[in-house]
Design an enzyme around this catalytic site. Structure first.
Site, mmCIF file in Angstrom:
data_model
loop_
_atom_site.group_PDB
_atom_site.id
_atom_site.type_symbol
_atom_site.label_atom_id
_atom_site.label_comp_id
_atom_site.label_asym_id
_atom_site.label_seq_id
_atom_site.Cartn_x
_atom_site.Cartn_y
_atom_site.Cartn_z
ATOM 1 N N GLU A 150 0.385 -1.025 0.390
ATOM 2 C CA GLU A 150 0.365 0.151 -0.124
ATOM 3 C C GLU A 150 0.677 1.248 -0.141
ATOM 4 O OE1 GLU A 150 -2.234 -0.479 3.375
ATOM 5 O OE2 GLU A 150 -4.047 -1.519 1.802
ATOM 6 N N GLU A 303 -6.178 -8.051 0.105
ATOM 7 C CA GLU A 303 -7.082 -8.543 1.717
ATOM 8 C C GLU A 303 -7.616 -8.210 1.514
ATOM 9 O OE1 GLU A 303 -4.606 -5.411 3.632
ATOM 10 O OE2 GLU A 303 -2.200 -5.825 2.597
ATOM 11 N N GLU A 351 -2.970 -4.397 15.704
ATOM 12 C CA GLU A 351 -3.442 -5.196 14.697
ATOM 13 C C GLU A 351 -4.325 -6.092 15.538
ATOM 14 O OE1 GLU A 351 -3.609 -3.075 10.573
ATOM 15 O OE2 GLU A 351 -2.724 -4.731 11.391
ATOM 16 N N HIS A 354 -7.537 -6.214 15.589
ATOM 17 C CA HIS A 354 -8.244 -7.199 13.856
ATOM 18 C C HIS A 354 -8.234 -8.584 13.417
ATOM 19 C CE1 HIS A 354 -8.126 -6.658 9.193
ATOM 20 N NE2 HIS A 354 -7.874 -5.782 9.424
HETATM 21 C C1 GLA Z 1 -4.243 -2.528 4.899
HETATM 22 C C2 GLA Z 1 -2.892 -3.180 5.523
HETATM 23 C C3 GLA Z 1 -2.319 -3.918 6.375
HETATM 24 C C4 GLA Z 1 -3.525 -4.256 7.387
HETATM 25 C C5 GLA Z 1 -5.146 -3.592 6.905
HETATM 26 C C6 GLA Z 1 -5.952 -3.750 8.288
HETATM 27 O O1 GLA Z 1 -4.893 -3.006 4.554
HETATM 28 O O2 GLA Z 1 -1.951 -3.690 4.218
HETATM 29 O O3 GLA Z 1 -1.432 -4.244 6.101
HETATM 30 O O4 GLA Z 1 -3.114 -2.814 8.522
HETATM 31 O O5 GLA Z 1 -4.625 -2.756 6.375
HETATM 32 O O6 GLA Z 1 -6.890 -3.577 7.877
#
Ligand code: GLA
Length: 661
Positions: A150, A303, A351, A354
């Protein structure tokens, strides 16, 4: 280039084994097999683990992991770890740390604290990338390279300032040309030497929009240079059939997705619709359509979440069935792979709340049960590599977004993303599958092209639109389009003259943007967000006119032949039915007739995907006389299919044992 040679879809997720003792790995692999996982993305944030101190290499754990995965038939999407430099890099080279617009340093302690323009960062990133590529480029587990993660950072510091100047020099050659393009006669901004050029930094009042636009362009290009450098290194050390990707955030403003996609073998995206959003399914569809459009070849969901994320105000879990629905929806709309963030939910770190495919509840958890079902079902769908043509394209361009969403515009209520989403929603609710295309692409494959809003259009793009209509295409265009040229200079007459002629606009007098509580009556519907004071040429048809108020009697919707212009945003059902009518007139209809609201029908690879986004039960009529089998459940259908809450059927047509769905 493809993600699989046998049509098999990839299924898996980010796997961060470095967070776990090695004893857990065996259980991980066993559960992966149970869930039908084909591939895992490894090493995304493992830089400090691979290079614990400058120049050191610790590949032992990764050797063991790659071998373990390979032994169990699980492929690896191997990431370069360069999204998260170790703390030592910032300590030894503070210039690798980016600065924000206030000059503040972005410190280590989280991730992505790197400046795209730092030569030290690029040197260290290249070194670890090359060593990784040399070591694993021919490992039998390697399925794909994943560069960084990202790309999204910005830097307003001094090294970035130098790189920005170089980028501008390459673009404009002379300072005079730059002054001209940036309109620096305004507010005494004339640049006397190149040293006067700086990135946008905190300033007293509204900043120069052309400078901001070029800085966006520069930032996207600088990040792409980082990507390309790593991509070329991994390519050099691995077989030609191993694709390279880097994952986008969905509808992310910071990267020119069209330019980037051209540099990737597989385009990938991370998509996190809010489970509570009643239009989450539409959002998921839009991101799939956009990514597919960018890719013009293989693409994947890199993702998504099996359950809640941890970065919203309130993080809701996915109710039973929703993960399956959205996963199959991505496949229906062209994804060749469905991956998650992440395999096993973390116990520590930012996270830890998450979700993962294996949550804190472990293999007993509901999330894992649904993951297993999805894995088993995806294995039945050999559609990877297949593509369906769409009759409709939505035009989208980052440069128009960057320029159009700036301060100092007629209405802050109008956002590029909001308008694009409204138009995609209208088509989605009309059951009309769509592609996304760039305004300079060849549009001839499409019967209908819609432009929600492209404030900035290059001359080439304007010519392309005009030629498209002349060539027989139907164009539907939203307001605030064709206003500025490539330098963000307002076009004479307030809107490009060729477009005014195309739509039959004589004079565009004023924009009348609307407040939140306002709407305007336009005959049979109400317009929101925006209205316009314009007059039509004699050969234009006024399809709908404003009624009442200051614009009484003036055109709201104009049409000249096959070119339509909407000077307001019709309320959702009205925009949907207008687009459905225009599409039908151009010969584009939904894949199935009589579809109930909330049911999406998409064809791919000879299969008809029916996706129900509602919670009740609904009946979907099937064409008379045809028999179908649901390839997921084996159920046979004629006449209709009943879909329950978040229900999905993937139908193969059985009639006389032949033919597509
Ligand atoms: C992004 C990142 C991941 C993670 C997710 C959490 O997409 O690439 O590493 O942090 O968010 O939703």
């Amino acid at each position: 280039m493809s993600v699989s040679t046998d049509g098999r879809l990839l299924f898996g997720g980010d796997y961060n084994p470095e967070q776990w003792p090695e004893e857990v790995w065996a259980e991980d692999v066993a559960l992966m097999k149970e869930a039908g996982v084909t591939t895992v993305t490894v090493g995304v944030f493992a830089w400090a683990k691979l290079e614990p101190r400058p120049g050191a290499r610790d590949f032992g754990w990764l050797d063991r992991l790659m071998d373990l995965l390979h032994t169990h038939g699980i492929g690896v999407v191997l990431a370069t770890p360069t999204a998260s430099p170790p703390p030592w890099l910032g300590r030894l080279h503070p210039e690798t740390l980016p600065r924000d617009e206030d000059g503040h340093i972005i410190w280590w302690g989280s991730r992505q604290q790197f400046s795209h323009s730092s030569s030290a960062y690029r040197r260290y990133a290249a070194a670890i990338t090359e060593d990784l590529a040399i070591r694993y480029g021919h490992h039998p587990a390697l399925r794909m390279w994943h560069i960084n993660n990202e790309y999204c950072t910005s830097d307003h510091g001094d090294e970035a300032a130098r790189a920005f100047r170089d980028w501008l020099r390459a673009k404009y050659r002379t300072l005079d040309a730059l002054n001209e393009a940036w309109g620096t006669a305004f507010w005494s901004q004339h640049l006397d030497t190149w040293a006067d050029v700086i990135p946008p930094r905190r300033a007293q009042y509204t900043r120069n929009p052309a400078q901001l636009l070029d800085f966006r362009r520069f930032t996207s290009d600088a990040l792409m240079e980082c990507y390309v450098a790593e991509r070329d290194l991994v390519r050099r050390h691995s077989p030609a059939h191993v694709p390279v990707t880097s994952n986008f955030m969905p509808l992310w403003v910071g990267q020119d997705g069209w330019a980037w996609a051209e540099q990737e073998d597989v385009v990938s995206v991370d998509v996190y619709p809010d489970p509570r959003d009643p239009l989450g399914g539409q959002y998921n569809a839009m991101i799939a359509d956009m990514t597919r459009g960018q890719a013009r070849g293989p693409w994947m969901v890199m993702e998504q979440a099996a359950g809640p994320v941890n970065w919203r105000e309130v993080n809701h879990p996915k109710p039973p069935g929703l993960n399956r629905l959205w996963s199959l929806q991505a496949v229906a709309r062209g994804a060749d792979a469905v991956h998650y963030f992440q395999w096993r939910q973390s116990r520590q770190g930012a996270e830890k709340f998450h979700s993962g495919m294996v949550g804190h509840a472990g293999a007993e958890g509901r999330a894992f049960a649904e993951v297993k079902r999805i894995g088993a079902e995806l294995a039945k769908l050999a559609v990877a590599g297949t593509h369906e043509a769409s009759g409709i394209a939505i035009l989208h361009d980052w440069h128009a977004w960057w320029a159009g969403d700036q301060d100092g515009r007629p209405s802050k209520r109008v956002t590029y993303e909001g308008v694009v989403r409204a138009w995609h929603r209208a088509l989605w609710e009309a059951h009309l599958p769509t592609d996304f295309a760039h305004p300079e692409h060849d549009l001839s494959p499409y019967k209908v092209v819609v432009v929600p809003q492209l404030y900035l259009l290059t001359d080439a793009a304007v010519d392309n639109l005009v030629a498209y209509v002349r060539g027989g295409g139907t164009l539907v265009c939203g307001f605030f389009t064709g206003i500025a040229d490539a330098d963000d200079r307002v076009r004479p007459g307030g809107m490009d003259a060729r477009l005014r002629e195309l739509f039959g606009i004589r004079t565009l007098h004023e924009w009348w943007p609307l407040d939140a509580h306002e709407s305007v009556e336009c005959g049979e519907f109400r317009g929101t967000l925006w209205s316009e004071e314009l007059t039509a040429t004699e050969d234009a048809d006024v399809v709908a006119a404003y009624r009442g108020g200051d614009l009484d009697g003036l055109p709201a919707v104009l049409r000249r032949g096959r070119a339509w212009y909407l000077s307001t945003l019709p309320e959702p059902p009205a925009l949907s039915s207008l687009l459905a009518d225009v599409a039908a007139g151009a010969g584009v209809r939904p894949p199935l007739s009589g579809l109930p609201a909330g049911v999406e029908a998409v064809r791919r690879g000879g299969l008809l995907f029916l996706l129900h986004h509602g919670r009740g039960e609904t009946v979907v009529p099937l064409p008379d006389g045809a028999a179908y089998e649901d390839v997921l459940s084996g159920a046979q259908y004629t006449g209709s299919v009943t879909l329950g809450r978040f229900g999905v059927a993937v139908l193969a047509r059985e009639e006389r044992g032949a033919g597509a769905a």
